[in-house]
Design an enzyme around this catalytic site. Sequence first.
Site: not given
Ligand code: GLN
Length: 304
Positions: A258, A66, A63
Amino acid sequence: MPYQQIINDTYHQIKSGKDEGEAASYIPELAKVDPENFGIHLITIDQQEFGIGDRYTQFSIQSIAKVLSLSLAFKLWGSKIWERVGVEPSGTAFNSLVQLELNKGIPRNPFNNGGALVIADMLVGEFKNPEAEFLRFIREINNDNKIDYNLSIAKSEKSVGYRNIAICNFIKSFGNVLNEPERVLDFYFTMCSLEMTCQELAQTFLFLADDHFRNTKGERILNMSKAKRVNALLQTCGFYDESGEFSFTVGLPGKSGVGGGIIAVFPDKYSIAVWSPKLNAKGNSYRGMKFLEAYTTKTESSIF
Ligand code: GLN
């Protein structure tokens, strides 16, 4: 500030304490990562570097990507993007669907999965090859052509991506995803699979700390007003329903993933990346948060 000394002391303090939680395993490929990894890297705006531990090992930034897709969209379209995604903390988990129904498909902010999918949809609509353009944007920021996606992680996430598929289709039903959900999800899973070391991550995020930062083409990534806004969103929304806790204990704008990575930015001073794969119940790196809390306490400095 004796950064190296404080980083060393804090690293040993946290490493000798407990490490709670579990590394993410809902993406099967992520479960293969050694949960004992622990690295820190800090880069000041005058390019001094400090760090310790597994800071030169690449990991899945998930994430954290993002923030980079948001920055690209914000650079391209400015405040128009806020017509399709909000700027409010959600108080819910990164992959929650609950508010989307109430808010008619307008995600609360660009860092929960819904918001990131809407931003991904904007980039898919703009570029013939959004994967290549996004990678180029990042490589131009940090002058490093080794940074790349890990397509086996993207494939692994896609194979179990039921929740994200639901979120994307749900937003599409409100008309806030314009392209085919499958194409948007493919780009989203790929961008989340970006791999970086702590060193590369800290270098990539320096543009949010340094008002004078320029990419390899001599361009600014975001002007001051836009960088201020992205940092404000990191402060209020970067840790999902633990954003208040991160502000309270650490006091810097930051973003987690994550994969166990955290990037934090101290405007006009430095960026710092921490990586430790075990996650707390909210999906944020346990040791990463503990390290940054102890570190900003010892340095007696935060944005507050
Ligand atoms: N690719 C992961 C998801 O969509 C990203 C989530 C995260 O890093 N919090 O679940």
